[in-house]
Design a protein around this motif. Structure first.
Motif, short mmCIF file in Angstrom:
data_model
loop_
_atom_site.label_atom_id
_atom_site.label_comp_id
_atom_site.label_asym_id
_atom_site.label_seq_id
_atom_site.Cartn_x
_atom_site.Cartn_y
_atom_site.Cartn_z
N CYS A 44 0.82 -1.22 0.00
CA CYS A 44 0.00 0.00 0.00
C CYS A 44 0.85 1.27 0.00
N PRO A 81 -12.04 6.18 -3.17
CA PRO A 81 -11.67 4.83 -2.76
C PRO A 81 -10.90 4.74 -1.45
N GLY A 82 -10.53 5.87 -0.86
CA GLY A 82 -9.76 5.80 0.38
C GLY A 82 -9.27 7.16 0.82
N SER A 100 -7.70 2.09 2.41
CA SER A 100 -8.55 1.75 1.27
C SER A 100 -9.97 1.50 1.75
N SER A 102 -12.18 0.61 -0.81
CA SER A 102 -12.73 0.01 -2.02
C SER A 102 -12.13 -1.37 -2.29
N GLU A 106 -7.51 -0.16 -6.54
CA GLU A 106 -6.32 -0.34 -5.71
C GLU A 106 -5.87 1.02 -5.17
N VAL A 107 -5.77 1.09 -3.86
CA VAL A 107 -5.36 2.32 -3.21
C VAL A 107 -3.95 2.11 -2.65
#
Length: 120
Positions: A44, A81-82, A100, A102, A106-107
């Motif tokens: 991440c 998403p984040g 994240s 979502s 992808e975060v």
């Protein structure tokens, strides 16, 4: 903000700590003395900091862990998403977390860097 930090970390800190709020001003003064001591292993991009506290003053954030800055991430399509959170411990930069919300997007810190720099 500083050449000693990875570009993704430096860019996100610059974007999130970009106000004239006294806490943000104090935290920006800490960045030149900051290094990344570890990164999250999931990919991440969350970064945990090492800071030479003898070189800087603490920000007025309180004694314990505090979310000193945050920014919701908004994609070009308008989805959220984040978020990214900047944590302090005793007024000193401690870590930058990527959250994240979502399962579909992808975060990561790299994505956050892009979304925070993209015009709304």
């Amino acid at each position: 903000m500083t050449e000693s930090l990875p570009a993704d970390v430096a860019d996100v800190l610059a974007a999130v700590l970009n106000t004239d709020d006294p806490v943000h001003v104090a935290l920006r003064r800490q960045v030149p003395h900051l290094s990344v001591r570890a990164r999250c292993t999931c990919g991440c991009g969350t970064a945990y900091f090492e800071l030479v506290t003898s070189e800087v003053e603490p920000a007025p954030t309180g004694p314990g862990p505090v979310v000193a800055a945050e920014a919701q991430l908004v994609t070009e399509a308008g989805e959220c998403p984040g978020e990214v959170l900047v944590f302090t411990q005793g007024g000193y930069l401690s870590w930058l977390e990527v959250c994240s919300w979502s399962d579909d997007i992808e975060v990561t810190l790299a994505a956050a860097r892009h979304w925070l720099q993209s015009p709304s």
